[in-house]
Motif scaffolding. Structure first.
Motif, PDB file in Angstrom:
ATOM      1  N   UNK A 186      -3.289  12.111  -5.202  1.00 42.06           N
ATOM      2  CA  UNK A 186      -3.933  11.506  -4.026  1.00 42.06           C
ATOM      3  C   UNK A 186      -3.744  12.416  -2.801  1.00 42.06           C
ATOM      4  N   UNK A 187      -2.540  12.955  -2.640  1.00 44.17           N
ATOM      5  CA  UNK A 187      -2.289  13.838  -1.487  1.00 44.17           C
ATOM      6  C   UNK A 187      -3.142  15.103  -1.570  1.00 44.17           C
ATOM      7  N   UNK A 188      -3.293  15.614  -2.777  1.00 47.79           N
ATOM      8  CA  UNK A 188      -4.138  16.813  -2.929  1.00 47.79           C
ATOM      9  C   UNK A 188      -5.584  16.512  -2.559  1.00 47.79           C
ATOM     10  N   UNK A 189      -6.058  15.354  -2.965  1.00 47.72           N
ATOM     11  CA  UNK A 189      -7.422  14.959  -2.589  1.00 47.72           C
ATOM     12  C   UNK A 189      -7.520  14.824  -1.073  1.00 47.72           C
ATOM     13  N   UNK A 190      -6.510  14.191  -0.470  1.00 47.08           N
ATOM     14  CA  UNK A 190      -6.496  14.030   0.988  1.00 47.08           C
ATOM     15  C   UNK A 190      -6.531  15.390   1.672  1.00 47.08           C
ATOM     16  N   UNK A 191      -5.797  16.345   1.103  1.00 41.83           N
ATOM     17  CA  UNK A 191      -5.758  17.686   1.698  1.00 41.83           C
ATOM     18  C   UNK A 191      -7.153  18.307   1.684  1.00 41.83           C
TER      19      UNK A 191
ATOM     20  N   UNK B 264       0.822  -1.218   0.000  1.00 39.81           N
ATOM     21  CA  UNK B 264       0.000   0.000   0.000  1.00 39.81           C
ATOM     22  C   UNK B 264       0.855   1.267   0.000  1.00 39.81           C
ATOM     23  N   UNK B 265       2.173   1.109   0.012  1.00 40.89           N
ATOM     24  CA  UNK B 265       3.017   2.289   0.236  1.00 40.89           C
ATOM     25  C   UNK B 265       3.939   2.667  -0.903  1.00 40.89           C
ATOM     26  N   UNK B 266       3.742   2.094  -2.108  1.00 41.72           N
ATOM     27  CA  UNK B 266       4.766   2.330  -3.128  1.00 41.72           C
ATOM     28  C   UNK B 266       4.843   3.812  -3.514  1.00 41.72           C
ATOM     29  N   UNK B 267       6.076   4.322  -3.500  1.00 38.14           N
ATOM     30  CA  UNK B 267       6.315   5.730  -3.825  1.00 38.14           C
ATOM     31  C   UNK B 267       6.458   6.608  -2.600  1.00 38.14           C
ATOM     32  N   UNK B 268       6.085   6.089  -1.419  1.00 36.48           N
ATOM     33  CA  UNK B 268       6.196   6.909  -0.198  1.00 36.48           C
ATOM     34  C   UNK B 268       7.656   7.046   0.211  1.00 36.48           C
ATOM     35  N   UNK B 269       7.970   8.189   0.779  1.00 39.22           N
ATOM     36  CA  UNK B 269       9.311   8.415   1.329  1.00 39.22           C
ATOM     37  C   UNK B 269       9.265   8.213   2.829  1.00 39.22           C
ATOM     38  N   UNK B 270      10.326   7.620   3.351  1.00 40.84           N
ATOM     39  CA  UNK B 270      10.483   7.610   4.802  1.00 40.84           C
ATOM     40  C   UNK B 270      11.604   8.590   5.140  1.00 40.84           C
ATOM     41  N   UNK B 271      11.347   9.519   6.048  1.00 37.68           N
ATOM     42  CA  UNK B 271      12.376  10.471   6.457  1.00 37.68           C
ATOM     43  C   UNK B 271      13.036   9.960   7.728  1.00 37.68           C
TER      44      UNK B 271
ATOM     45  N   UNK C  90      -1.389   7.876   0.562  1.00 39.95           N
ATOM     46  CA  UNK C  90      -2.846   7.731   0.605  1.00 39.95           C
ATOM     47  C   UNK C  90      -3.385   6.645  -0.313  1.00 39.95           C
ATOM     48  N   UNK C  91      -2.915   5.431  -0.086  1.00 35.30           N
ATOM     49  CA  UNK C  91      -3.591   4.310  -0.750  1.00 35.30           C
ATOM     50  C   UNK C  91      -5.063   4.326  -0.325  1.00 35.30           C
ATOM     51  N   UNK C  92      -5.290   4.612   0.953  1.00 31.60           N
ATOM     52  CA  UNK C  92      -6.649   4.844   1.441  1.00 31.60           C
ATOM     53  C   UNK C  92      -6.668   6.149   2.225  1.00 31.60           C
ATOM     54  N   UNK C  93      -7.806   6.833   2.182  1.00 35.93           N
ATOM     55  CA  UNK C  93      -8.039   7.984   3.052  1.00 35.93           C
ATOM     56  C   UNK C  93      -9.057   7.525   4.091  1.00 35.93           C
ATOM     57  N   UNK C  94      -8.583   7.370   5.338  1.00 35.00           N
ATOM     58  CA  UNK C  94      -9.375   6.696   6.359  1.00 35.00           C
ATOM     59  C   UNK C  94      -9.660   7.599   7.549  1.00 35.00           C
ATOM     60  N   UNK C  95     -10.952   7.789   7.812  1.00 36.48           N
ATOM     61  CA  UNK C  95     -11.383   8.594   8.947  1.00 36.48           C
ATOM     62  C   UNK C  95     -11.695   7.692  10.127  1.00 36.48           C
ATOM     63  N   UNK C  96     -11.557   8.242  11.341  1.00 28.98           N
ATOM     64  CA  UNK C  96     -12.096   7.577  12.524  1.00 28.98           C
ATOM     65  C   UNK C  96     -13.315   8.372  12.966  1.00 28.98           C
ATOM     66  N   UNK C  97     -14.412   7.659  13.165  1.00 27.81           N
ATOM     67  CA  UNK C  97     -15.658   8.309  13.584  1.00 27.81           C
ATOM     68  C   UNK C  97     -15.805   8.180  15.092  1.00 27.81           C
ATOM     69  N   UNK C  98     -16.311   9.232  15.706  1.00 29.15           N
ATOM     70  CA  UNK C  98     -16.552   9.199  17.151  1.00 29.15           C
ATOM     71  C   UNK C  98     -18.015   9.510  17.415  1.00 29.15           C
ATOM     72  N   UNK C  99     -18.742   8.560  17.974  1.00 30.44           N
ATOM     73  CA  UNK C  99     -20.155   8.762  18.284  1.00 30.44           C
ATOM     74  C   UNK C  99     -21.034   8.866  17.054  1.00 30.44           C
ATOM     75  N   UNK C 100     -20.590   8.233  15.954  1.00 29.90           N
ATOM     76  CA  UNK C 100     -21.393   8.235  14.723  1.00 29.90           C
ATOM     77  C   UNK C 100     -21.775   6.782  14.427  1.00 29.90           C
ATOM     78  N   UNK C 101     -22.995   6.556  14.006  1.00 33.69           N
ATOM     79  CA  UNK C 101     -23.434   5.210  13.625  1.00 33.69           C
ATOM     80  C   UNK C 101     -22.827   4.900  12.247  1.00 33.69           C
ATOM     81  N   UNK C 102     -21.729   4.138  12.260  1.00 32.18           N
ATOM     82  CA  UNK C 102     -20.999   3.901  11.009  1.00 32.18           C
ATOM     83  C   UNK C 102     -21.852   3.164   9.987  1.00 32.18           C
ATOM     84  N   UNK C 103     -22.577   2.143  10.431  1.00 33.31           N
ATOM     85  CA  UNK C 103     -23.397   1.378   9.477  1.00 33.31           C
ATOM     86  C   UNK C 103     -24.409   2.281   8.777  1.00 33.31           C
ATOM     87  N   UNK C 104     -24.984   3.198   9.561  1.00 32.66           N
ATOM     88  CA  UNK C 104     -25.976   4.114   8.982  1.00 32.66           C
ATOM     89  C   UNK C 104     -25.305   5.063   7.986  1.00 32.66           C
ATOM     90  N   UNK C 105     -24.101   5.512   8.307  1.00 33.11           N
ATOM     91  CA  UNK C 105     -23.375   6.392   7.381  1.00 33.11           C
ATOM     92  C   UNK C 105     -23.035   5.637   6.083  1.00 33.11           C
TER      93      UNK C 105
END
Ligand SMILES: *Cc1c(COP(=O)(O)O)cnc(C)c1O
Length: 381
Positions: free
Chosen positions: A254-259, A156-163, A292-307
């Motif tokens: 992908x990074x621009x979309x993430x931004x 999932x990380x091809x092209x990423x740099x590690x500093x 950003x192979x994936x853009x992943x949010x963590x939900x707090x107090x949201x019904x994920x299935x309903x979303x």
């Protein structure tokens, strides 16, 4: 979640002749395109050896075979990842040891690795999950201290740099003793079928692995070790070689979309946006730590299935990666595991949601996605 047709229509003029060349020459297996792509990827990554193979799961398995790990050897990997990582450990009769991940980066937790090391531990498999480089300096230090191999799962990380701590940069996959990647169509560098590769800077290991992928043959019809048959076919190599020059641009898009996503969601009390290392938000262009192979949010107090249901209703694809921790999967249950050691993964599997992420999302689509998510959350919490 991805728009491969849209992407293809823009590079058709280079992909089609590249494929046609293979068909014209009928060099379908181990043809010149495979070699050409291998060399170009070695240059791009700054790694000495790329060994192409059939898919990312094979790549992991072959990497472990190359290190000559033996049944009963313990291999530590993350509880929060795709099953392929743990599957190959089990197939080789090695003992998988799953550990928790970091709540901020979703990557393998360094303290958890250290706690899990025993005299039987032989290797660590960090996964650069969702495209963010794992904390490789800390992992390599631990490995050195305990004499362990590090196998990077770079699917999932091809092209990423590690500093590194000293500020220098290395591409993910070029840091550990060996690394694997996948060219599955939806990955950041995807072909039009299956494909994968193994990377290493170690000449001897590269030699061993080149034999393993080819039935354990080092001299024609002399089988020195038990190998496998795992090849990248020439047509897939032709596609990949045509796409490789675009990889940096694709990751930047992908990074621009993430931004844009993060700008819309930041500071919302019910949403935690993905972040990179402590020093950056993962989307600064000077750092490139996240592809950003994936853009992943963590939900707090949201019904994920309903979303999820609401987004489906609005024709917005979304994904839950991953809904079940590996240590709770039937195939990988182990009585040694203690639930208290997996608090982060146990929480993430219930709260994460991944939004559409690919190279063809336009401003309007991003706007529609973010407003749909926000409208739902604001009117249901
Ligand atoms: C996709 C993926 C793999 C497997 O790749 P395939 O080419 O589908 O075999 C392995 N590990 C991770 C983390 C992946 O995302």
């Amino acid at each position: 979640m991805v728009d491969l047709q849209g992407q293809y229509s823009k590079i058709k003029n280079v992909v089609d002749p590249s494929i046609q060349e293979v068909v014209d020459n009928a060099a379908f297996i181990n043809g010149p395109k495979v070699h050409q792509f291998q060399k170009n990827l070695e240059d791009y990554l700054g790694v000495k050896h790329v060994i192409p193979c059939a898919n990312g799961t094979d790549a992991l398995q072959i990497a472990m075979m190359g290190l000559n790990l033996q049944p009963g050897d313990e291999v530590i990997t993350a509880d929060f990842t795709f099953a392929a990582t743990v599957e190959v450990i089990a197939i080789l009769k090695l003992t998988p040891v799953l550990v928790d991940v970091d709540p901020i980066t979703f990557n393998i937790d360094i303290n958890a690795i250290e706690k899990a090391i025993t005299p039987k531990t032989k290797a660590i498999v960090p996964v650069h999950l969702f495209g963010l480089a794992a904390d490789m300096d800390a992992i390599m230090d631990l490995a050195k201290k305990h004499n362990l191999y590090v196998i990077e799962d770079n699917a999932q990380g091809i092209g990423a740099d590690y500093t590194h701590k000293d500020g220098t940069k290395t591409k993910t996959g070029a840091i550990g003793h060996v690394a694997s990647t996948s060219f599955f169509p939806s990955k950041n560098l995807g072909c039009y079928g299956d494909g994968g590769a193994i990377f290493t800077n170690d000449d001897e290991l590269a030699y061993t692995i080149r034999g393993i992928v080819n039935h354990g043959m080092y001299k024609r019809y002399h089988h020195d070790v038990v190998g496998v048959n795992s090849r990248l076919d020439s047509i897939q190599a032709a596609v990949l070689d045509a796409k490789l020059p675009h990889l940096d641009d694709y990751n930047k898009t992908r990074r621009n979309t993430a931004r844009k996503y993060t700008e819309a969601f930041k500071n919302h009390p019910s949403i935690v946006t993905p972040t990179g290392k402590s020093t950056c938000d993962g989307i600064c262009d000077t750092c490139d730590c996240h592809v950003f192979h994936q853009y992943t949010l963590q939900l707090q107090g949201v019904d994920r299935d309903a979303l999820v249901a609401h987004l489906q209703e609005k024709n917005i694809p979304c994904g839950v990666y991953y809904p079940i921790p590996l240590h709770k999967q039937k195939a990988y249950e182990d009585e040694r595991y203690n639930e208290d050691d997996f608090t982060v993964t146990n929480k993430l599997v219930k709260s994460v949601i991944s939004l559409p992420m690919h190279t063809e999302l336009d401003h309007e689509q991003i706007e529609f996605i973010t407003s749909t998510v926000l409208n739902f959350i604001n009117s249901n919490s």
